[in-house]
Design a protein around this motif. Sequence first.
Motif, PDB file in Angstrom:
ATOM      1  N   ALA A  17       0.815  -1.221   0.000  1.00 45.33           N
ATOM      2  CA  ALA A  17       0.000   0.000   0.000  1.00 45.33           C
ATOM      3  C   ALA A  17       0.845   1.266   0.000  1.00 45.33           C
ATOM      4  CB  ALA A  17      -0.929  -0.017   1.207  1.00 45.33           C
ATOM      5  N   GLY A  18       2.178   1.105   0.080  1.00 47.24           N
ATOM      6  CA  GLY A  18       3.059   2.261   0.019  1.00 47.24           C
ATOM      7  C   GLY A  18       3.443   2.827   1.369  1.00 47.24           C
ATOM      8  N   ARG A  19       3.150   2.126   2.447  1.00 45.40           N
ATOM      9  CA  ARG A  19       3.525   2.600   3.780  1.00 45.40           C
ATOM     10  C   ARG A  19       5.032   2.483   3.961  1.00 45.40           C
ATOM     11  NH1 ARG A  19      -0.517   5.410   6.479  1.00 45.40           N
ATOM     12  NH2 ARG A  19      -2.521   4.329   6.191  1.00 45.40           N
ATOM     13  N   SER A  20       5.604   3.435   4.663  1.00 43.79           N
ATOM     14  CA  SER A  20       7.043   3.384   4.912  1.00 43.79           C
ATOM     15  C   SER A  20       7.337   2.361   6.000  1.00 43.79           C
ATOM     16  CB  SER A  20       7.570   4.757   5.344  1.00 43.79           C
ATOM     17  OG  SER A  20       7.116   5.080   6.647  1.00 43.79           O
ATOM     18  N   ARG A  21       8.574   1.943   6.065  1.00 41.22           N
ATOM     19  CA  ARG A  21       8.969   0.959   7.077  1.00 41.22           C
ATOM     20  C   ARG A  21       8.852   1.545   8.487  1.00 41.22           C
ATOM     21  NH1 ARG A  21      12.206  -3.616   5.436  1.00 41.22           N
ATOM     22  NH2 ARG A  21      11.914  -3.877   3.187  1.00 41.22           N
ATOM     23  N   ASP A  22       9.140   2.817   8.623  1.00 44.06           N
ATOM     24  CA  ASP A  22       9.006   3.447   9.942  1.00 44.06           C
ATOM     25  C   ASP A  22       7.547   3.452  10.388  1.00 44.06           C
ATOM     26  OD1 ASP A  22      11.700   3.904  10.132  1.00 44.06           O
ATOM     27  OD2 ASP A  22      11.593   5.952   9.327  1.00 44.06           O
ATOM     28  N   GLU A  23       6.633   3.715   9.462  1.00 43.34           N
ATOM     29  CA  GLU A  23       5.213   3.716   9.805  1.00 43.34           C
ATOM     30  C   GLU A  23       4.744   2.319  10.195  1.00 43.34           C
ATOM     31  OE1 GLU A  23       3.150   7.221   7.120  1.00 43.34           O
ATOM     32  OE2 GLU A  23       3.747   5.364   6.096  1.00 43.34           O
ATOM     33  N   ILE A  24       5.192   1.343   9.443  1.00 39.92           N
ATOM     34  CA  ILE A  24       4.798  -0.048   9.741  1.00 39.92           C
ATOM     35  C   ILE A  24       5.362  -0.473  11.088  1.00 39.92           C
ATOM     36  CG2 ILE A  24       5.012  -2.440   8.980  1.00 39.92           C
ATOM     37  CD1 ILE A  24       5.210  -1.357   6.107  1.00 39.92           C
ATOM     38  N   SER A  25       6.622  -0.137  11.335  1.00 41.78           N
ATOM     39  CA  SER A  25       7.257  -0.504  12.599  1.00 41.78           C
ATOM     40  C   SER A  25       6.543   0.137  13.781  1.00 41.78           C
ATOM     41  CB  SER A  25       8.729  -0.083  12.579  1.00 41.78           C
ATOM     42  OG  SER A  25       9.363  -0.370  13.798  1.00 41.78           O
ATOM     43  N   GLN A  26       6.215   1.411  13.650  1.00 43.14           N
ATOM     44  CA  GLN A  26       5.523   2.115  14.735  1.00 43.14           C
ATOM     45  C   GLN A  26       4.148   1.519  14.997  1.00 43.14           C
ATOM     46  OE1 GLN A  26       5.204   6.328  14.144  1.00 43.14           O
ATOM     47  NE2 GLN A  26       3.972   6.673  15.981  1.00 43.14           N
ATOM     48  N   ALA A  27       3.411   1.222  13.912  1.00 42.34           N
ATOM     49  CA  ALA A  27       2.068   0.662  14.056  1.00 42.34           C
ATOM     50  C   ALA A  27       2.109  -0.699  14.728  1.00 42.34           C
ATOM     51  CB  ALA A  27       1.393   0.560  12.695  1.00 42.34           C
ATOM     52  N   LEU A  28       3.043  -1.533  14.327  1.00 39.05           N
ATOM     53  CA  LEU A  28       3.148  -2.874  14.912  1.00 39.05           C
ATOM     54  C   LEU A  28       3.603  -2.814  16.364  1.00 39.05           C
ATOM     55  CD1 LEU A  28       4.758  -4.825  11.920  1.00 39.05           C
ATOM     56  CD2 LEU A  28       2.442  -5.102  12.811  1.00 39.05           C
ATOM     57  N   THR A  29       4.523  -1.908  16.665  1.00 34.06           N
ATOM     58  CA  THR A  29       5.001  -1.767  18.040  1.00 34.06           C
ATOM     59  C   THR A  29       3.878  -1.296  18.956  1.00 34.06           C
ATOM     60  OG1 THR A  29       7.235  -1.234  17.256  1.00 34.06           O
ATOM     61  CG2 THR A  29       6.696  -0.633  19.522  1.00 34.06           C
ATOM     62  N   GLU A  30       3.099  -0.346  18.469  1.00 36.77           N
ATOM     63  CA  GLU A  30       1.968   0.144  19.257  1.00 36.77           C
ATOM     64  C   GLU A  30       0.904  -0.939  19.439  1.00 36.77           C
ATOM     65  OE1 GLU A  30       0.605   3.557  17.178  1.00 36.77           O
ATOM     66  OE2 GLU A  30       2.232   4.879  17.897  1.00 36.77           O
TER      67      GLU A  30
END
Length: 211
Positions: A17-30
Amino acid sequence: MRPSDQLAEFTREALKAGRSRDEISQALTEAGWAGNEVDEALAAWVDSPFTPPIPRPRPQLSAREAFFYLLLFGALGWTAWHVGSLLFQAIDVLVPKAGDKFQGWERDMMRFSIASLIVTTPLFLWLHTRVSRDVARAPGKRRSPVRKWLGYIAMFLAATTILGDLVHLIYRLLDGDLTLQITLKSGVLAAVAGAIFVYFRDQVGRDDDAA
């Protein structure tokens, strides 16, 4: 679906979907995923703008590969053992202790070692050639977990053998009981173990470079 499969699927869809790795990492961590789980999930995909996400090659294990690598490991171990045994017996003959006599059971051991080497040495060489040819044709086989595990186990056993041999040699020296026979046998043991260590270090080193 297993949690690991859910994580892998989510990561793939998010990257797609074009999400950045930082966004994915933050979402999963949260969401409660552990840092190592997040890192492994992201590491499974190449960091590239190409879509869909490109998966990284993963180690695979097959029963056929396990059979050949275990047989190779066993053939080399058996060959090394009997090379050492035969050389030990030769040293006993050429550099005997005072009062020592060459016994009949020692002749039997030499015959058994020779017979073993006639069988296992060609087997090891054939297996080595076959495995090397297979890896050259399909470099992905270097990622085989059995290949790496057996390589590191062999290196560990060879290293501990060399260290134990050195300790024994120093002990004999300090005890004033270091004879030519003991020195020669220690040299044989170190040479055989060192050859095994170098062989597997070369194999594992190439595998690590290809990983």
